[in-house]
Write a protein that holds these residues in place. Structure first.
Motif, mmCIF file in Angstrom:
data_model
loop_
_atom_site.group_PDB
_atom_site.id
_atom_site.type_symbol
_atom_site.label_atom_id
_atom_site.label_comp_id
_atom_site.label_asym_id
_atom_site.label_seq_id
_atom_site.Cartn_x
_atom_site.Cartn_y
_atom_site.Cartn_z
ATOM 1 N N PRO A 109 -21.178 -10.120 -14.246
ATOM 2 C CA PRO A 109 -20.656 -10.940 -15.351
ATOM 3 C C PRO A 109 -21.283 -10.587 -16.695
ATOM 4 O O PRO A 109 -20.599 -10.625 -17.726
ATOM 5 C CB PRO A 109 -21.011 -12.374 -14.957
ATOM 6 N N GLU A 111 -22.319 -7.609 -17.612
ATOM 7 C CA GLU A 111 -21.702 -6.363 -18.081
ATOM 8 C C GLU A 111 -20.295 -6.625 -18.593
ATOM 9 O O GLU A 111 -19.851 -6.019 -19.569
ATOM 10 C CB GLU A 111 -21.619 -5.353 -16.923
ATOM 11 N N GLU A 112 -19.590 -7.530 -17.920
ATOM 12 C CA GLU A 112 -18.194 -7.769 -18.273
ATOM 13 C C GLU A 112 -18.055 -8.532 -19.576
ATOM 14 O O GLU A 112 -17.160 -8.282 -20.358
ATOM 15 C CB GLU A 112 -17.501 -8.551 -17.160
ATOM 16 N N PHE A 113 -18.926 -9.524 -19.780
ATOM 17 C CA PHE A 113 -18.660 -10.471 -20.860
ATOM 18 C C PHE A 113 -19.667 -10.468 -21.992
ATOM 19 O O PHE A 113 -19.565 -11.259 -22.906
ATOM 20 C CB PHE A 113 -18.539 -11.890 -20.295
#
Lengths: 258, 395
Positions: A109, A111-113
């Protein structure tokens, strides 16, 4: 409306159905900032279904779920995604992504957000894992650790983005009594230190009495909520025999539930 | 007082070889409207015991009876067979409008009966009885089929949308996931594809050779094998192997993730599992299938050469020259386009059945089986469609 805006979560007259049959109806309550809110009820009373409707997995047939005044199911996909990012969910069996290590699970999460650099993410991940007592297990796979550790790792993942609201689906299910109580303490600490609003789905009486500020009781026969309040107050004052039976069951038989 | 006794004639022996008196129930009238049920002996499973209905029927005329009372003082021992008998007896009494009063029964039995009655029969118990008429069954099956067909269309639609997002550079998935799937579906599949393709080449060569030898035209074995491999067997066999190998593993993997709530965990982060899980698998297979097909074609041609050179007196250069002359780029092109379509079919069928897998332990196995069966059917159907199209286009 103003009052609603103050509440992180409010649920209005929600009905959830599967294949056209209502499994829950007439659910309405609000959760205050920084509160530990428990949804209790026997097996099959629709607790997990209610959670699914609240965390965006199952669209209610009727009614509204509001986060800080914004109706989740009526919002644009982008708004919904933004709301979801403020929520963390701890699933009943942890639901760690089995093909990734614990560190990768927590890091995903981030890395994603977030736009954080890999080094910063690594530090954050080890910090979150140490919060749940799992430092040193960064490179273990979920299949290599015990059920209790899996739940704690899942909690670290749920907390990855410092959510404002945390959902716990049956946190003590499948845990020995000691691990279950440890998890309860962890929940209390989270509320204490991070002021997170916490929603717990459980039927574990010991958990209910030790952590809940407010609770609702779902009845499996009526498929709706039949009580709303602090569980200790409900225990003393509720006149509904179903609520009293549920809340006293463990004590009358002399064996605490686990 | 008239008496009517139902007794078991057979004497049973218990484990200690002492004779056991099997359970019996005798009915007698006690006043004008009361029936006395006298229970005696051992009421245990495995001993033949009287049935509730029999007892009442053999009691003869019971008209005018309104109450039934029990005397259990002669019961030697009992287990749940007594409770079962009594539950049935109570039901029979109720049907005949007789009030059964359990006070004279052993207290344990009374409690068991209360417990069984307390829960009653759940009227909302799920799942109606299976069966029903042929038409009802056919209707239900059709509704199920049309529903899953619509689901499949929806799945293909959202897969296409996420491919479009990928093309615009807006889709997000982890590169490491793609690399992992590429590795799994590419290099790791080489040995099995080698084996199958070589054998298919050998088989084609033999089938062709037997016919061609009649015209002394063995050299055309190369044509048969080359064209059949490049156009049909190369893509088809690769697709079938990959469906059984990779498609099944997609279904099993995603099915396990669904069972474990791992896919829900993606959704509650606002991460689209379509992009995160399905897209890398589609991309991997669309990239890998043509490469594997070329590999299969070459190995198949070499398999054919083995037969041609080893058994039908052709030289290797002669065989290869003949193959090169027979094969056009079009043949290869048709095979490669098929392989791309097959790759999509494998990925979609594996992922679709995996993602809609239920939550039970057996669901993963079912999802895997379904995905493989459906995948192979779709591959063959697609091959048929290709045959019609290429025929219509004269290629």
């Amino acid at each position: 409306m103003n009052r609603e805006r103050e509440h992180p979560i409010s649920v209005h007259d929600v009905t959830v159905s599967y294949d056209g049959t209502a499994v829950l109806s007439g659910i309405g309550f609000c959760v205050k900032q920084g509160e530990i809110f428990v949804v209790m009820g026997g097996s099959g009373s629709g607790k997990s279904t209610l959670m699914k409707a609240m965390v965006g997995l199952l669209q209610p047939a009727r009614g509204r779920v509001l986060y800080g005044g914004t109706s989740f199911w009526e919002a644009d996909p982008d708004v919904r995604r933004r709301i979801l990012r403020r929520i963390g969910v701890l699933y009943q069996r942890g639901a760690l992504w089995s093909s990734m290590t614990l560190a990768e699970n927590v890091a995903l999460p981030l890395e994603e957000f977030t736009g954080l650099r890999p080094g910063e993410i690594r530090d954050l991940v080890s910090f979150k894992l140490s919060l749940v007592g799992l430092s040193g297990f960064e490179n273990s796979y979920p299949s290599e650790i015990s059920g209790g550790m899996m739940k704690r790792a899942a909690l670290a993942r749920a907390m990855a983005l410092d959510p404002e609201i945390l959902f716990f689906d049956e946190p003590s299910a499948g845990l020995d009594p000691v691990s279950a109580r440890l998890l309860d303490e962890l929940i209390l600490e989270l509320r204490e230190n991070l002021h997170t609003t916490i929603v717990v789905i459980t039927h574990d009486l010991e958990s209910i009495f030790s952590i809940a500020d407010t609770s609702i009781f779902l009845d499996s026969a009526d498929r709706t909520m039949i009580a709303w309040g602090n569980p200790r107050v409900l225990l003393e004052q509720s006149e509904d025999p179903r609520v009293r039976r549920f809340l006293t069951r463990g004590r009358l038989s002399g064996a605490p539930e686990g | 007082m008239e008496e009517n006794t139902v007794c078991m004639k057979k004497q049973m022996m218990d484990t200690e070889n002492k004779p056991v008196m099997p359970g019996s129930a005798s009915l007698s009238r006690l006043g004008a409207d009361t029936l006395l049920v006298r229970l005696a002996g051992s009421w245990r499973m495995g001993i033949s015991l009287p049935g509730a209905k029999d007892v009442l029927v053999r009691a003869g005329d019971i008209s005018g009876i309104r109450r039934a009372v029990f005397d259990s003082s002669e019961i030697v021992s009992w287990d749940s067979s007594l409770a079962t008998f009594l539950a049935a007896f109570f039901r029979e009494c109720e049907r005949r409008h007789i009030q059964a009063e359990p006070e004279g029964l052993p207290s344990g039995v009374q409690r068991l009966l209360q417990l069984a009655a307390a829960f009653g029969r759940r009227m909302d118990a799920k799942r109606p009885e299976p069966g029903g008429s042929f038409f009802a069954l056919a209707g239900e099956r059709s509704i199920d089929f049309s529903r899953s067909f619509l689901d499949l269309l929806e799945f293909i639609g959202s897969a296409t949308l996420s491919l479009a997002r990928l093309a615009r550079g807006r889709a997000r998935f982890r590169l490491s996931e793609l690399v992992h799937v590429l590795q799994q579906s590419g290099p790791n599949a080489l040995p099995i594809i080698f084996l199958i393709s070589a054998l298919v080449g050998v088989i084609l060569a033999f089938v062709g050779a037997v016919q061609l030898k009649m015209f002394e035209a063995q050299v055309y074995i190369a044509d048969v094998v080359g064209i059949a491999m490049a156009r049909e067997m190369g893509p088809m066999m690769t697709a079938i192997i990959m469906m059984g190998r990779t498609g099944a593993s997609f279904a099993a993997h995603l099915g396990t993730m669904e069972t474990n709530e791992e896919i829900d965990a993606f959704r509650t982060w606002g991460i689209d599992p379509m992009e995160f899980l399905v897209l890398p698998r589609m991309v991997a297979l669309v990239v890998m299938m043509p490469l594997l097909t070329i590999y299969a074609d070459l190995i198949g041609i070499l398999g054919g050469a083995l037969v041609g050179v080893g058994m039908f007196d052709l030289s290797l250069p002669q065989y290869l020259d003949q193959t090169r002359a027979a094969l056009t780029l079009t043949q290869f092109g048709i095979g490669l386009s098929k392989s791309i379509v097959f790759g999509m079919i494998i990925a979609i069928s594996g992922c679709f059945y995996g993602m809609r897998c239920g939550r039970s332990a057996s669901a993963v196995g079912e999802a895997t089986t379904r995905s493989v069966v459906a995948g192979i059917v779709f591959i063959v159907v697609a091959d048929g469609v290709f045959a019609v199209i290429t025929n219509a286009l004269w290629i």
